[in-house]
Design a protein around this motif. Structure first.
Motif, PDB file in Angstrom:
ATOM      1  N   GLY A 113      25.376  26.699  91.762  1.00 36.36           N
ATOM      2  CA  GLY A 113      26.792  26.720  91.422  1.00 36.36           C
ATOM      3  C   GLY A 113      27.020  27.192  90.004  1.00 36.36           C
ATOM      4  O   GLY A 113      26.081  27.480  89.254  1.00 36.36           O
ATOM      5  N   ALA A 114      28.284  27.291  89.646  1.00 39.76           N
ATOM      6  CA  ALA A 114      28.651  27.642  88.282  1.00 39.76           C
ATOM      7  C   ALA A 114      29.928  26.905  87.939  1.00 39.76           C
ATOM      8  O   ALA A 114      30.781  26.697  88.804  1.00 39.76           O
ATOM      9  CB  ALA A 114      28.862  29.147  88.139  1.00 39.76           C
ATOM     10  N   VAL A 115      30.029  26.465  86.700  1.00 36.12           N
ATOM     11  CA  VAL A 115      31.251  25.813  86.228  1.00 36.12           C
ATOM     12  C   VAL A 115      31.618  26.361  84.855  1.00 36.12           C
ATOM     13  O   VAL A 115      30.824  27.048  84.214  1.00 36.12           O
ATOM     14  CB  VAL A 115      31.086  24.280  86.101  1.00 36.12           C
ATOM     15  N   THR A 116      32.817  26.036  84.437  1.00 36.17           N
ATOM     16  CA  THR A 116      33.274  26.410  83.109  1.00 36.17           C
ATOM     17  C   THR A 116      33.264  25.156  82.251  1.00 36.17           C
ATOM     18  O   THR A 116      34.083  24.257  82.450  1.00 36.17           O
ATOM     19  CB  THR A 116      34.684  27.005  83.172  1.00 36.17           C
ATOM     20  N   ASP A 117      32.311  25.083  81.354  1.00 31.95           N
ATOM     21  CA  ASP A 117      32.177  23.908  80.512  1.00 31.95           C
ATOM     22  C   ASP A 117      33.062  24.074  79.277  1.00 31.95           C
ATOM     23  O   ASP A 117      33.104  25.153  78.690  1.00 31.95           O
ATOM     24  CB  ASP A 117      30.712  23.766  80.090  1.00 31.95           C
ATOM     25  N   PRO A 118      33.758  23.008  78.872  1.00 33.53           N
ATOM     26  CA  PRO A 118      34.657  23.151  77.714  1.00 33.53           C
ATOM     27  C   PRO A 118      33.918  23.536  76.436  1.00 33.53           C
ATOM     28  O   PRO A 118      34.490  24.161  75.549  1.00 33.53           O
ATOM     29  CB  PRO A 118      35.299  21.766  77.587  1.00 33.53           C
TER      30      PRO A 118
END
Lengths: 714, 714
Positions: free
Chosen positions: B132-137
Motif C-alpha cells: 500500500g501507500a499513504v500520505t504521511d503528514p
C-alpha cells in the motif's frame, strides 16, 4: 479435576503401557484418538480404514467431505510424507486418495509399517489454534496455547501455564497472546467459543498431569468456531525420563532453620584465621567489626586465639548451641568438617569455598549434600561470598560490612552480581534487610529464602538474581504465597541463551526456556526486571512507594517536553493516563496560565513559581479520583531544584499524616543541583531521578504490576 | 523510473480528473484496474458484468473458478456489505452468486448506486500480503508492506519506506517484517517470487509519486506465489489536500548562515539588561563570563551602558557587521526589533522569548516568520533557552556556561530537555561542541543543524531530541548525507501518543505515526534512542569508541554471572557473539584456570590476578579476527577496581599507539570503588559502567548500528 472416569483413565494407562511395551514413544493417530476420547478432548468423527473399500464405507458413513491420512508408527510428519489428502467427497475421490497416500508413503519410507488410512470428517472452516503440553526441565508439565498456522510458528505468539490449569486459567491464556483480539472476532468475523477452547486446554493439562510419562501433546490445529473447538490432529509423545524427586522440607522446617540462619545467636567460623588476606580472616573481622552482638566462635585446629577470641580445634568443642557454621576452608576439607557440624547439631552450614560443581567437581558436591541430608543440616552455597543479615548486624562474608538497615532483601546466584548489589546499595544508600549469595544452590535456594522473607517483618521487598531454578514449582508456590504480602523482583539471566532446543513437537519447539519462564513468573505475580540495573532500581524504589489504590495516573509537569516523554513511558509500562473529568480539569486550570494545558499531562508551563507546583500537586493528592502522580520538573530560576524538592516532600508528607497515601514519582530535568533534589525526595518517599523520564515511570509500572498481582487493584 | 509510458500516465491523469469532477474521492474497482494496468501492477483477469448474463459470459471466458464482487461508488467495504462471493464455477453458480450479491447490496445500502458486478479470475492459493501507500503528514508519500490477513492487521507487522523506492529498497522491505521467514518458505512451503513482489511495491511507490493527489493505495491482498505476485484487489483514494510548499535554502546558504550562527565574531543582545534576574541580564553575563572572545553589543533603548559595555538604542546603531542577534525581549516587541535586525543585514536571530505558537499566538509567529523571510534572516526559536557553541566559548543562553569542550552536539525541541542535557553533561563531564534549543522551530530546524554539524570538525556525534519534524524528507536527506561521516542519535518523543488516526484504508490504519517514523529514521541511518537517558548515554559514549571493523564480539569476564547477563544484552542489542576458532580458544585457555570456560563468553573465573585479565584482554586486542571486546569485571581483593581500570586502559592505549583500534566496553560489578574505575576508563576510551550489564552493551550496539548505516561493515 476434569471429571475423567476411573475406567477411562485406566484404559489410557493400559494403552500407554502397550505402546511402551512395543518400544515406541509416539502414539499413532488412532491411539491418540482413544486417549482424546477418554479425556473428553473433542476430535472429529473418524475411523481407520485397512483397505480401500473400508475407506469408502467410512467416508460415506461420516458424511460430507473427508480428510484421509496415513497411519504408520514409522511416519511422524505425515504431510512431509505426502500422507494427507484433504477434502475428498464421493467414492471415486476417496479411492484415488487412498491409493495416492499409500504410494506416497511407500516412496517416502519403503520400510515403514503401514496400519492403514484414517478417514476423518473434514472440519468446518474456523480459526486454527494450537493447544499443547510439554515437559519443562524447570517447571515440569506445562500447557501451551497459541494461534495455529505457519505465521504464528514464525512469530512465536504463544503462552504457557503450569499444568493442570483451572477453567479460569485456561480462559486467561486466550487473552495472553498478542493476537488475542482475533479470537474475539475482528472485521466482522464472529468470536470463537472461548469456553470450548478453554476446555480443550484444561483437558490436555489434566492428561499430562495424570500421566507423567507423557512428554508432549500437540493438538494442532484445533479448529475454533463460534460453535465449538475440535482438534483436527492429536500427537502424543512418551518419555522414559522421570524427574528425580527432590528432598523437600515442610514450611515449618524451612522457617525454623531459616530463622536460625538469619537471626542467629551463635556463629562458628570454620577456618577462622589471624592471617590478613585469608577468607577466614575477613569473615571473622567482618563479624566482629560489623557489630554482631551474638557469640562468635573461631574454629581452627592450629590456633588457640583468633582475633582475641578463644579458638576451638573442632566445631564439636564449641560450647552451647550454634546456629550457623560459616565455612572458610578449601573444598577438600569441607566434607569432614561438615560431618562435625552435623554431629554438633548445627542446622545451617554456609559454604563459602568454591571448587565444587562449578569447577566440575560434582562428586564432591554430591558427597557434602549427602552428609548434610543425613544430619539434617541445611547448606547455603557452596561457591558464595556469604550473606548479610543487616538488622542483626551480621556480616558473614569476605566482602565489607554494610550498615544501611532497611526493607530490601537481595539474593544472587553469582558472586559478581552480589558485589554489584553491594556497591549499588552503598552508592544509593539503599536500606537493606539481607544480601544472600546462593552460588551452586546445592540445597537452600530461592523458595527457602522466599518462605523466610515473606515472614520477616524487616523485609518489605525481595529482589533475586537467578540463572536457573532447581524446582520451578516450589518457587512458584513460594512466590504465590509471598506476593500478596510483598513484591518480588526477579532478574532471570540467560534469557536468550536457550536457543534451539531439540524438540519432537510444535509445542516443544515453541517452548524456548525463556518463553516458559516469562509466562510462569508473570503468573506467579513476580515482577521480572529486564536487566541488572532495573532489578537494583526496583528493589531500591518499590518499598519507598505506597501501593496505588486505582489505575488513574496523572502527570503534572513544568516542561511540556517532559510531559510527552513521560506519556510515552506511561504507555510503555502498561499504565493508564487518567481521563480528567471536567470539574477536575477546571480545578487544575484555575492554577495554571491560560496557555498552559490541563487535560493529562497537566502542563503548568515553564517559568512558574513554586506556588503553581504546590497547588497542582496538592490538588493531585487531594482528589480521591487520582491514584498516582508523575511529576515532571523543569529547572528554572523561579523554582530552583531544592525548592521544588522541599515543597513536594512537604505536601506528600502532609497528606501522609492525614492518611492519604499515593505513589508519587518525579523526573527532574535540570542542571546538576537536581541530583541533590532527587536524593532529598527519595529519602522522603518520592521516587525521583535526574536526566531520565523513563526510570521513574518504570518504577511506578513495577509497583502497579505488583499491586495487580497482589489483588490490590481490580 | 518504473518505465510507465507517457500515454499511460496521461490516461491515469485523465481518469483521476474525471473521478474528481464527479466529486468522488474513491476509485471503483474497474477504475483501479485501469490505473493498475497503466502502471504494470499485476492484477487478475476480470471484467465488469452489468447483468447476470454478462456475468456468466465473463466467467466462462476467464475460465476456472471466479470471484464476484459488487461494484458501487457508495460501497467501500464490499465484504461487510455481503458483496463478495468467492470460488463460483459454472453458469448456475455464477447466476446464483450474482443475484445474492445484488440483494445483499440493496439490503446493506438501499440508496447505493450499483454499477454491476465484477467477475474476476480466482487466484491460485498463495501467501497473502498487503502492499500500500499513504500520505504521511511528516514524510509525504510512503509505501507499506506486510503480510495480509486479519492476523497481521492485529499484530501490525508492517514496514514503511519513502516513495519512490528502488528495486533494492523494495526487496529490503520483504526482510524488514517480523514474519519475513514466511516469504522464504517455511515447513516445506516454497518461497514466493520475491522480485515480483518487490516490483508491485516499486510500481505502487511510483504511482503515488507521480500523482500527489492519490492519498492512499491498497493492494490487499496481493497473492504471492513462487510464480509471481498478483493484486486481488486495488483500492485508490484521492485527496484535495496539497502540502504547502516550504521555503527551502540551498546547502550553501545553510552552511553560510549556520557558520555565522555557530562561529560568530559579533553578537548583539536585544533586551540586554543590568537588572539581575532578567533574561537579558543572564544572557549578557553568560556571554561575558563564558569568555566569548568576539564582540558583544548590548541593545537597550533605556540604557547607555550594560555590564560595562556601551549599549545601543537600536541594533541598527551597532557598528560593523553583526552575525547573531539574541532576542531577550517580550514577544510583543519582537516583530519591530526583527525589522531592525533585517535592515541591519544580520543573518541570524535567536528568539529566546516565549508567547508565540506554543501559547496559541500563531499569528504573531507567522508575522515574524514573514518579516524574517522578507529580510533573509534565519530564525532560531522562538521559545528556547538559547544555544551554546562551546569551542567558541559562546554561551548565548539564560542558563549557566558550560565549558567541557568535546565532540558531541546536542539539540532539543523542549527547554526542559535542554536543561537535562546540560545537567547530564556537567555531571558526567561529557565533552560538548554545541547545545542548541529549537523550540517552536519557526525556521531553523534539525536538517539545518545536521547540515552544519556534518561539516563542523569539532562535532563527531549529533544527538537530537525531537517531537516532530517540519519536513521529514529534508531531515532524511540531511541525515543520509551526515551518517557516513558521524553518528546521529535521535530521541523521538510522542511515540505512543498518535493513537487511532482516522484512515480510509488498511494501510492508513497501519501507519500509526510512530511506525512510519521508526522505519524511516532507521532507513536514514539514524540511531533511535528508546528514552532520554539512553540518548544522553549514547551521545556521551559513541565518540569515545572507535568504529568496529567487523561483527565478531567477544566477552571476557571474571564473573560467570555477568557473562550470562552480558550475553543476554548482546542478543538484545542485535550483536553477534563470535564463534571462537579452535586455535584462538586454545590460546585463551592457556591463560585461564582449567575449570574456567573458554568459548564465548570467556570466563576467566573470579579471584584471578591482574595478569589473567591483562593477558586475555591483550589477546583480544591482538587477534585480528576479534572486532570488539565486552569486559565483565568482578571486584575482588586480588584485582581491585583501579588495578583493573589501569591495566585495561594501558593495554587499550598500547594497541591504539600501534594503530590497532577496537571498541572496548566494560561492566564493573563491585563495591563503590568501581565508580571511580569507570570514570577513569571512560576518560581513556573504554566505555565503562558500574552496576549494569546492559548499558555498556547497549552503547556498543548503538555504535554497531551506526557503523552498519555508515557502510563500514558489510
Amino acid at each position: 479435576m476434569v471429571g475423567v472416569e476411573a475406567q477411562d483413565r485406566e484404559a489410557v494407562r493400559a494403552l500407554l503401557a502397550a505402546v511402551r511395551a512395543e518400544g515406541r514413544d509416539a502414539l499413532t493417530a488412532p491411539e491418540g484418538r482413544t486417549v482424546a476420547d477418554a479425556y473428553g478432548i473433542a476430535v472429529p468423527g473418524e475411523a481407520l480404514a485397512r483397505d480401500v473399500d473400508e475407506a469408502v464405507a467410512h467416508a460415506a458413513r461420516l458424511g460430507g467431505r473427508s480428510v484421509l491420512k496415513i497411519v504408520s508408527p514409522d511416519i511422524l510428519h505425515k504431510t512431509d510424507a505426502g500422507g494427507v489428502v484433504v477434502g475428498v467427497e464421493g467414492a471415486a475421490e476417496v479411492r484415488a486418495a487412498f491409493h495416492r497416500i499409500i504410494e506416497n508413503a511407500r516412496a517416502h519410507a519403503p520400510a515403514a509399517r503401514i496400519d492403514g488410512v484414517q478417514v476423518q470428517q473434514l472440519l468446518p472452516p474456523g480459526q486454527e489454534v494450537i493447544v499443547g503440553a510439554v515437559t519443562d526441565p524447570t517447571f515440569g508439565k506445562v500447557v501451551a496455547f497459541g494461534l495455529g498456522g505457519v505465521l504464528v510458528e514464525v512469530l512465536k505468539d504463544v503462552t504457557f501455564r503450569l499444568a493442570p490449569v483451572s477453567a479460569d486459567e485456561a480462559i486467561s491464556m486466550l487473552d495472553s497472546i498478542g493476537a488475542a483480539e482475533i479470537l474475539r472476532g475482528v472485521r466482522g468475523a464472529p468470536a470463537v467459543d472461548r469456553w470450548a477452547l478453554a476446555e480443550q486446554i484444561r483437558r490436555v493439562s489434566q492428561l499430562v498431569t495424570d500421566f507423567p510419562e507423557i512428554a508432549e501433546v500437540d493438538l494442532n490445529p484445533v479448529i475454533a468456531t463460534p460453535e465449538g473447538a475440535v482438534a483436527a490432529d492429536i500427537r502424543i509423545l512418551l518419555t522414559t525420563e522421570v524427574a528425580k524427586p527432590r528432598r523437600t522440607y515442610s514450611r515449618e522446617e524451612i522457617l525454623h532453620s531459616m530463622r536460625r540462619l538469619m537471626q542467629p545467636r551463635s556463629v562458628a567460623v570454620i577456618g577462622a584465621s589471624n592471617e590478613r588476606g585469608k577468607i577466614g580472616n575477613s569473615v571473622m573481622r567482618n563479624l566482629v567489626d560489623g557489630g554482631f552482638p551474638g557469640e562468635i566462635h573461631p574454629v581452627n585446629p592450629r590456633a588457640d586465639d583468633i582475633q582475641g577470641r578463644k579458638a576451638y580445634k573442632s566445631v564439636t568443642d564449641v560450647p552451647g548451641e550454634v546456629d550457623v557454621a560459616v565455612f572458610a576452608i578449601p573444598a577438600r576439607f569441607v566434607a569432614s568438617a561438615l560431618e562435625e557440624v552435623g554431629r554438633k547439631g548445627i542446622p545451617n552450614a554456609v559454604l563459602i569455598p568454591s571448587g565444587f560443581a562449578e569447577t566440575g567437581e560434582q562428586a564432591l558436591q554430591d558427597e557434602i549434600v549427602a552428609i548434610a541430608e543425613r544430619h539434617g543440616v541445611r547448606l547455603l552455597g557452596p561457591n558464595i561470598y556469604g550473606y548479610y543479615s543487616t538488622w542483626q548486624d551480621l556480616c558473614a562474608t569476605f566482602c565489607t560490612p554494610y550498615d544501611v538497615k532497611g526493607p530490601v532483601a537481595l539474593t544472587s546466584q553469582s558472586g559478581g552480581i552480589g558485589m554489584a548489589i553491594l556497591g549499588f546499595a552503598r552508592s544509593t544508600r539503599t536500606g537493606v534487610s539481607a544480601i544472600v549469595g546462593l552460588g551452586n544452590k546445592s540445597d537452600i535456594d530461592e523458595d527457602d529464602l522466599l518462605t523466610w522473607f515473606a515472614e520477616d517483618p524487616n523485609t518489605q521487598c525481595i529482589a533475586m538474581h537467578l540463572e536457573d531454578l532447581k524446582d520451578g514449582r516450589a518457587f512458584v508456590e513460594a512466590a504465590r504465597a509471598t506476593v500478596p504480602k510483598k513484591p518480588i523482583v526477579v532478574l532471570k539471566a540467560g534469557r536468550t541463551s536457550a536457543g534451539a532446543k531439540a524438540a519432537g513437537s510444535h509445542t516443544g519447539a515453541l517452548a524456548g526456556d525463556d518463553a516458559v519462564y516469562d509466562d510462569i513468573l508473570c503468573q506467579a505475580g513476580v515482577i521480572r526486571a529486564p536487566g541488572l540495573n532495573e532489578m537494583l532500581e526496583y528493589a531500591r524504589a518499590l518499598p519507598v512507594l505506597p501501593a496505588p489504590r486505582g489505575d488513574n495516573v496523572v502527570i503534572i509537569t513544568g516542561a511540556g517536553g517532559s510531559g510527552v516523554l513521560l506519556s510515552d513511558a506511561i504507555v510503555d509500562n502498561g499504565l493508564r493516563l487518567m481521563e480528567i473529568p471536567a470539574d477536575l480539569d477546571a480545578a487544575f486550570k484555575a492554577f495554571i496560565p491560560p496557555f498552559g494545558a490541563a487535560g493529562n499531562p497537566i502542563d503548568i508551563t515553564g517559568g512558574e513559581p513554586p506556588a503553581t507546583y504546590e497547588a497542582t500537586i496538592r490538588l493531585g493528592m487531594e482528589d480521591p479520583r487520582i491514584h498516582a502522580l508523575v511529576l515532571g520538573y523543569w529547572h528554572t530560576i523561579v523554582t530552583p531544584p531544592m525548592v521544588f524538592a522541599e515543597l513536594t516532600a512537604r505536601v506528600v508528607e502532609e497528606f501522609r499524616a492525614r492518611g492519604v497515601e499515593k505513589p508519587v514519582v518525579a523526573s527532574l530535568a535540570g542542571d546538576i543541583e537536581v541530583e541533590e533534589a532527587c536524593a532529598y525526595l527519595f529519602e522522603r518517599g518520592v521516587v525521583a531521578y535526574p536526566y531520565t523520564t523513563e526510570k521513574p515511570v518504570a518504577v511506578l509500572g513495577a509497583k502497579y504490576r505488583w499491586a495487580r498481582a497482589a489483588g490490590l487493584l481490580t
